[in-house]
Design a protein around this motif. Structure first.
Motif, PDB file in Angstrom:
ATOM      1  N   GLU A  72       0.821  -1.219   0.000  1.00 33.18           N
ATOM      2  CA  GLU A  72       0.000   0.000   0.000  1.00 33.18           C
ATOM      3  C   GLU A  72       0.849   1.260   0.000  1.00 33.18           C
ATOM      4  OE1 GLU A  72      -2.541  -0.574   3.350  1.00 33.18           O
ATOM      5  OE2 GLU A  72      -3.970  -1.832   2.223  1.00 33.18           O
ATOM      6  N   LEU A 121      -4.676  -9.531  -0.156  1.00 34.85           N
ATOM      7  CA  LEU A 121      -5.161  -8.198  -0.517  1.00 34.85           C
ATOM      8  C   LEU A 121      -6.685  -8.219  -0.580  1.00 34.85           C
ATOM      9  CD1 LEU A 121      -2.615  -7.286  -3.343  1.00 34.85           C
ATOM     10  CD2 LEU A 121      -2.608  -6.483  -0.979  1.00 34.85           C
ATOM     11  N   ASN A 122      -7.316  -7.391   0.217  1.00 33.63           N
ATOM     12  CA  ASN A 122      -8.773  -7.310   0.236  1.00 33.63           C
ATOM     13  C   ASN A 122      -9.221  -6.276  -0.784  1.00 33.63           C
ATOM     14  OD1 ASN A 122     -11.493  -6.976   0.731  1.00 33.63           O
ATOM     15  ND2 ASN A 122     -11.283  -6.828   2.943  1.00 33.63           N
ATOM     16  N   ASP A 124     -11.924  -4.878  -1.334  1.00 29.45           N
ATOM     17  CA  ASP A 124     -12.835  -3.857  -0.817  1.00 29.45           C
ATOM     18  C   ASP A 124     -12.092  -2.644  -0.260  1.00 29.45           C
ATOM     19  OD1 ASP A 124     -14.989  -5.452  -1.465  1.00 29.45           O
ATOM     20  OD2 ASP A 124     -15.156  -6.328   0.538  1.00 29.45           O
ATOM     21  N   ASN A 125     -10.804  -2.797  -0.017  1.00 32.41           N
ATOM     22  CA  ASN A 125     -10.016  -1.699   0.564  1.00 32.41           C
ATOM     23  C   ASN A 125      -9.468  -0.743  -0.488  1.00 32.41           C
ATOM     24  OD1 ASN A 125     -10.442  -2.825   3.073  1.00 32.41           O
ATOM     25  ND2 ASN A 125      -8.465  -3.887   3.131  1.00 32.41           N
ATOM     26  N   TYR A 126      -9.696  -1.046  -1.778  1.00 35.13           N
ATOM     27  CA  TYR A 126      -9.085  -0.252  -2.843  1.00 35.13           C
ATOM     28  C   TYR A 126     -10.124   0.114  -3.890  1.00 35.13           C
ATOM     29  CZ  TYR A 126      -5.344  -2.911  -0.643  1.00 35.13           C
ATOM     30  OH  TYR A 126      -4.528  -3.514   0.289  1.00 35.13           O
ATOM     31  N   THR A 127      -9.838   1.162  -4.624  1.00 31.11           N
ATOM     32  CA  THR A 127     -10.682   1.514  -5.750  1.00 31.11           C
ATOM     33  C   THR A 127     -10.514   0.479  -6.854  1.00 31.11           C
ATOM     34  OG1 THR A 127      -8.983   2.824  -6.864  1.00 31.11           O
ATOM     35  CG2 THR A 127     -10.363   3.966  -5.221  1.00 31.11           C
ATOM     36  N   ASN A 131      -7.117  -1.617  -7.652  1.00 31.68           N
ATOM     37  CA  ASN A 131      -7.083  -3.085  -7.721  1.00 31.68           C
ATOM     38  C   ASN A 131      -6.383  -3.553  -8.985  1.00 31.68           C
ATOM     39  OD1 ASN A 131      -8.358  -4.672  -5.503  1.00 31.68           O
ATOM     40  ND2 ASN A 131     -10.058  -3.271  -5.843  1.00 31.68           N
TER      41      ASN A 131
END
Length: 416
Positions: A72, A121-122, A124-127, A131
Motif C-alpha cells: 500500500e 489483498l482485500n 474492498d479496501n481499494y478503488t 485493484n
C-alpha cells in the motif's frame, strides 16, 4: 446461503461439442477400436514418463500485515506518477520486501508445481483502478511481458456474467455465461493470470489438471490417445480469411517439456460455418478429446479461492476448466484475466504451436500499437458473430481477434 440447483454440463449449450458425447460410428468405430488396441508405447520422441508437475499442490504466498502495508505504501507513491497500464512494472512499482518471494512464485510456475496463489489483498479496501494497478504490479514479478488479448489492443479480459446484459446466453461467449466450461487452455498464452474480484453464490470453482499426470495415466491406460493428440493433423481455426485453419498437434514434447495447446472450441469447424472450409474431426480425434476430458477430470483439483486472490497458472503445463455457477442478487462471479510470459523462465515454444503464440506475444501482436487496460466490462454486451466456447479466438472478418472478449464494448473506463 440460499440453496439452488446449479445447472449441469449436459444442460449447457456451450459444452455440447460434438466430441463430448460418444456415438456409435459403425464400421469406423470398429476400425478405431482395433487401431487403439495395437498401440502400447508413447509417441515417437515422447518419454515413457513425465516428471512433474504431476500432483498439483499450489504454491501459496500469504501476505501478512507488514507485506500489505509495504504494498500500500508503494501504491500510494505510484499515485503521484499517474502510471498508465503499460507503465505499471516492477521498476516503477518496487516491492523489495516481497521481491524474493514473488520470484519464487515465478520459479514454481515454470519449474515447480505450475500454480501459485498470492493471497492477502482485500479488494474492498481499494478503488477499482487501484485493484488493477495492484494486479499488474504483482504480476510483473511473475512475468515481464504481457500478452495481447484481441486486435483492439485489450490487455485485460473480464470473465463474468453481468446482470445488465440482455443478449441471450446462447449468443454470448462461454466465459460470459454461468455455464460450466470443459478443460482447455488459453491458446497462445504462457502464464494465465487471474485476479478474483468476486465469487459466485454457488459453484463456479476453477478446476486445474496437470498434463503430466494426464500423460502418465494415458501412457499406462490408453497410449493411443497420446498418439492421436501428437499427430500434426488437428484443424485449428485461425481466421475467417484464407486459410481459415492450420494443422497442428495438441501436445508436443519440446526442449524437455511436455506442452499442450488445446481449446476444444477452436478445433475443427466453427459451429456457425457450414461451408466445409475446415475439416471435421475424425472419430479417433473425437474419442481422444472425450478421453482427455475424462482423464483431466480424474486428476483435477478444485481451487478454493477468495476475492483478492491472484492466481498464476502455467498455461502450457496445466489444463483448466470451470464449474457451472449461480450468482445471487448481491454477488457476481468476476475474474480479471491477464496473459503473461517470463522471458527468463518461459518454456521454448515449438514451431507447431507458434501461430496462436504469435498473435499474443509475437510479431503479429506487435503490429497492434495501442494497448488498453479495461478496468470493467461495459454494461452493453455486443453479440460477436463468431464467438463461442471457452478461450477460443477467431478473427471476425476483417479484424484479427487475438482474445475472446470481442463481444464486449470496452470503450470507456480503462488505462491507456
Amino acid at each position: 446461503m440460499t440453496t439452488h440447483t446449479v445447472p449441469q454440463t449436459s444442460e449447457n449449450p456451450v459444452s455440447l461439442q460434438p466430441w463430448m458425447h460418444r456415438e456409435d460410428h459403425g464400421l469406423a468405430a470398429d476400425v478405431l477400436s482395433r487401431q487403439q488396441n495395437g498401440v502400447s508405447q508413447p509417441p515417437k520422441g515422447f518419454p515413457p514418463l513425465i516428471h512433474g508437475p504431476d500432483k498439483i499442490q499450489p504454491h501459496r504466498l500469504d501476505l501478512d500485515g507488514p507485506d500489505v502495508a509495504a504494498v500500500e505504501e508503494t501504491l500510494n507513491s505510484s499515485h503521484e506518477l499517474e502510471l498508465d497500464g503499460d507503465e505499471v512494472t516492477r521498476e516503477c512499482f518496487p516491492l523489495q520486501s516481497l521481491q524474493d518471494r514473488l520470484e519464487k512464485c515465478a520459479f514454481e510456475v515454470h519449474r515447480g508445481c505450475g500454480l501459485c496463489i498470492v493471497r492477502g489483498l482485500n479488494p474492498d479496501n481499494y478503488t477499482i483502478e487501484d485493484n488493477i494497478v495492484l494486479f499488474l504490479a504483482i504480476a510483473s514479478y511473475i512475468g515481464d511481458e504481457r500478452g495481447l488479448q484481441n486486435a483492439k489492443g485489450d490487455m485485460l479480459s473480464h470473465v463474468t456474467e453481468s446482470k445488465s446484459w440482455t443478449v441471450p446466453k446462447e449468443k454470448r461467449h462461454g466465459i460470459h455465461t454461468n455455464y460450466s466450461l470443459p478443460f482447455h487452455n488459453d491458446m497462445g498464452c504462457e502464464i494465465l493470470s487471474i485476479q478474483v474480484r468476486d465469487r459466485a453464490d454457488e459453484g463456479g470453482r476453477t478446476c486445474v489438471a496437470s498434463m503430466a499426470a494426464i500423460y502418465n495415466d494415458l501412457v499406462q491406460t490408453k497410449p493411443w490417445v497420446l498418439h492421436a493428440l501428437a499427430k500434426h493433423d488437428w484443424p485449428i481455426q485461425t481466421s475467417r480469411r484464407e486459410p481459415p485453419f492450420v494443422l497442428c498437434p495438441l501436445i508436443e514434447y519440446h526442449a524437455g517439456n511436455l506442452l499442450i495447446s488445446m481449446d476444444p472450441s477452436r478445433i475443427g469447424p466453427h459451429p456457425l460455418i457450414r461451408n466445409g472450409s475446415i475439416p471435421n474431426l475424425t472419430p479417433e480425434q473425437q474419442e481422444a478429446l472425450v478421453v482427455l476430458e475424462e482423464t483431466a477430470q480424474k486428476h483435477q483439483i478444485q481451487l478454493d479461492t477468495q476475492p483478492g486472490d491472484l492466481i498464476f497458472i502455467n498455461n502450457l503445463a496445466l489444463l483448466h476448466g470451470r464449474e457451472s455457477y449461480l450468482d445471487s442478487n448481491t454477488s457476481s462471479r468476476h475474474l480479471v484475466r491477464l496473459w503473461l510470459r517470463n522471458t527468463q523462465l518461459g518454456w521454448p515454444i515449438p514451431p507447431s504451436m507458434s501461430m496462436p503464440w504469435d498473435a499474443t506475444f509475437g510479431e503479429r501482436a506487435k503490429r497492434v500499437m495501442d494497448r488498453y487496460y479495461p478496468i470493467m466490462p461495459m454494461p452493453e454486451y455486443i453479440e460477436c458473430k463468431y464467438s463461442n466456447g471457452t478461450a477460443a479466438f477467431v478473427a471476425d472478418d476483417d479484424n484479427f481477434d487475438g482474445g475472446n472478449d470481442s463481444g464486449l464494448n470496452y470503450t470507456g473506463r480503462s488505462f491507456s
